[in-house]
Design a protein around this motif. Sequence first.
Motif, PDB file in Angstrom:
ATOM      1  N   VAL A  16       2.912  64.989  38.208  1.00 17.35           N
ATOM      2  CA  VAL A  16       3.891  64.385  39.286  1.00 17.35           C
ATOM      3  C   VAL A  16       5.442  64.994  38.921  1.00 17.35           C
ATOM      4  CG1 VAL A  16       2.431  62.372  39.976  1.00 17.35           C
ATOM      5  CG2 VAL A  16       4.183  62.308  38.091  1.00 17.35           C
ATOM      6  N   THR A  17       6.075  64.778  40.007  1.00 18.21           N
ATOM      7  CA  THR A  17       7.472  65.153  39.647  1.00 18.21           C
ATOM      8  C   THR A  17       8.141  64.059  38.796  1.00 18.21           C
ATOM      9  OG1 THR A  17       7.698  66.258  41.579  1.00 18.21           O
ATOM     10  CG2 THR A  17       9.651  65.745  40.646  1.00 18.21           C
ATOM     11  N   ILE A  18       9.173  64.743  37.664  1.00 17.65           N
ATOM     12  CA  ILE A  18       9.811  63.709  36.896  1.00 17.65           C
ATOM     13  C   ILE A  18      11.330  63.672  37.225  1.00 17.65           C
ATOM     14  CG2 ILE A  18      10.842  63.312  34.551  1.00 17.65           C
ATOM     15  CD1 ILE A  18       8.764  65.237  33.473  1.00 17.65           C
ATOM     16  N   ALA A  32       5.409  53.049  39.697  1.00 23.46           N
ATOM     17  CA  ALA A  32       4.280  52.036  39.894  1.00 23.46           C
ATOM     18  C   ALA A  32       3.190  52.441  40.383  1.00 23.46           C
ATOM     19  CB  ALA A  32       4.668  50.637  40.372  1.00 23.46           C
ATOM     20  N   ARG A  33       3.239  53.377  41.558  1.00 22.67           N
ATOM     21  CA  ARG A  33       2.255  53.880  42.315  1.00 22.67           C
ATOM     22  C   ARG A  33       1.697  55.147  41.773  1.00 22.67           C
ATOM     23  NH1 ARG A  33       4.968  53.553  48.130  1.00 22.67           N
ATOM     24  NH2 ARG A  33       3.144  54.972  48.427  1.00 22.67           N
ATOM     25  N   GLU A  34       2.221  55.610  40.758  1.00 18.30           N
ATOM     26  CA  GLU A  34       1.970  56.930  40.097  1.00 18.30           C
ATOM     27  C   GLU A  34       2.191  58.189  41.027  1.00 18.30           C
ATOM     28  OE1 GLU A  34      -1.899  56.583  38.267  1.00 18.30           O
ATOM     29  OE2 GLU A  34      -0.905  55.573  36.650  1.00 18.30           O
ATOM     30  N   LEU A  35       3.296  58.072  41.869  1.00 14.85           N
ATOM     31  CA  LEU A  35       3.869  59.031  42.840  1.00 14.85           C
ATOM     32  C   LEU A  35       4.614  59.780  42.132  1.00 14.85           C
ATOM     33  CD1 LEU A  35       3.421  57.247  46.095  1.00 14.85           C
ATOM     34  CD2 LEU A  35       1.817  58.906  44.924  1.00 14.85           C
ATOM     35  N   LEU A  36       5.391  59.579  41.029  1.00 16.67           N
ATOM     36  CA  LEU A  36       6.345  60.209  40.442  1.00 16.67           C
ATOM     37  C   LEU A  36       6.745  59.673  38.925  1.00 16.67           C
ATOM     38  CD1 LEU A  36       9.540  58.452  39.948  1.00 16.67           C
ATOM     39  CD2 LEU A  36       9.703  59.241  42.209  1.00 16.67           C
ATOM     40  N   ALA A  37       7.200  60.329  37.951  1.00 13.11           N
ATOM     41  CA  ALA A  37       7.270  59.850  36.665  1.00 13.11           C
ATOM     42  C   ALA A  37       9.010  59.564  36.286  1.00 13.11           C
ATOM     43  CB  ALA A  37       6.852  60.952  35.743  1.00 13.11           C
ATOM     44  N   LEU A  38       9.172  58.534  35.507  1.00 14.03           N
ATOM     45  CA  LEU A  38      10.569  58.411  35.437  1.00 14.03           C
ATOM     46  C   LEU A  38      10.965  59.117  34.134  1.00 14.03           C
ATOM     47  CD1 LEU A  38      11.092  54.473  36.325  1.00 14.03           C
ATOM     48  CD2 LEU A  38      11.570  56.510  37.649  1.00 14.03           C
ATOM     49  N   GLU A  49       9.994  69.415  34.142  1.00 17.89           N
ATOM     50  CA  GLU A  49      10.013  68.989  35.574  1.00 17.89           C
ATOM     51  C   GLU A  49       8.910  68.106  36.239  1.00 17.89           C
ATOM     52  OE1 GLU A  49      13.256  72.067  37.320  1.00 17.89           O
ATOM     53  OE2 GLU A  49      11.076  73.197  36.546  1.00 17.89           O
ATOM     54  N   ARG A  50       7.698  68.176  35.492  1.00 15.87           N
ATOM     55  CA  ARG A  50       6.540  67.526  35.854  1.00 15.87           C
ATOM     56  C   ARG A  50       5.934  67.177  34.754  1.00 15.87           C
ATOM     57  NH1 ARG A  50       4.820  72.236  39.997  1.00 15.87           N
ATOM     58  NH2 ARG A  50       6.394  71.707  41.678  1.00 15.87           N
ATOM     59  N   ARG A  51       5.062  65.926  35.030  1.00 13.75           N
ATOM     60  CA  ARG A  51       4.516  65.342  33.925  1.00 13.75           C
ATOM     61  C   ARG A  51       3.005  64.932  34.276  1.00 13.75           C
ATOM     62  NH1 ARG A  51       6.912  60.213  32.455  1.00 13.75           N
ATOM     63  NH2 ARG A  51       8.375  61.505  31.215  1.00 13.75           N
ATOM     64  N   CYS A  52       1.848  65.176  33.524  1.00 13.74           N
ATOM     65  CA  CYS A  52       0.579  64.820  33.926  1.00 13.74           C
ATOM     66  C   CYS A  52       0.180  63.609  33.674  1.00 13.74           C
ATOM     67  CB  CYS A  52      -0.441  65.700  33.182  1.00 13.74           C
ATOM     68  SG  CYS A  52      -2.202  65.375  33.513  1.00 13.74           S
ATOM     69  N   LEU A  53      -0.281  62.705  34.485  1.00 13.80           N
ATOM     70  CA  LEU A  53      -0.578  61.302  34.418  1.00 13.80           C
ATOM     71  C   LEU A  53      -1.790  61.116  33.796  1.00 13.80           C
ATOM     72  CD1 LEU A  53       0.671  59.933  37.759  1.00 13.80           C
ATOM     73  CD2 LEU A  53       2.122  59.861  35.677  1.00 13.80           C
TER      74      LEU A  53
END
Length: 87
Positions: A16-18, A32-38, A49-53
Amino acid sequence: MLRKYICPACKQKTGVTILYGMPSDEAFELAARELLALGGCCIPLGGPERRCLSCGHEWRIRRRHDGSRIFPPFPSLSDKDQPDAGA
């Protein structure tokens, strides 16, 4: 629309995008819905710029030689909304 990306480390489509900076209420909900990372309030120069959940791997987006993204994380503006190249 936010989308998921394939992680270059584990090959799962859970990247997801950070989002950096002070998050809004909407950003907290999306995280919280795992659609982006803080990513925190401090914006690192050259940071990921992106993180794997799934595995936690973080990476930058590959860029073309002109500095534009090869795969933009968000839909781009339509042609009529783009500024003139000669301006």
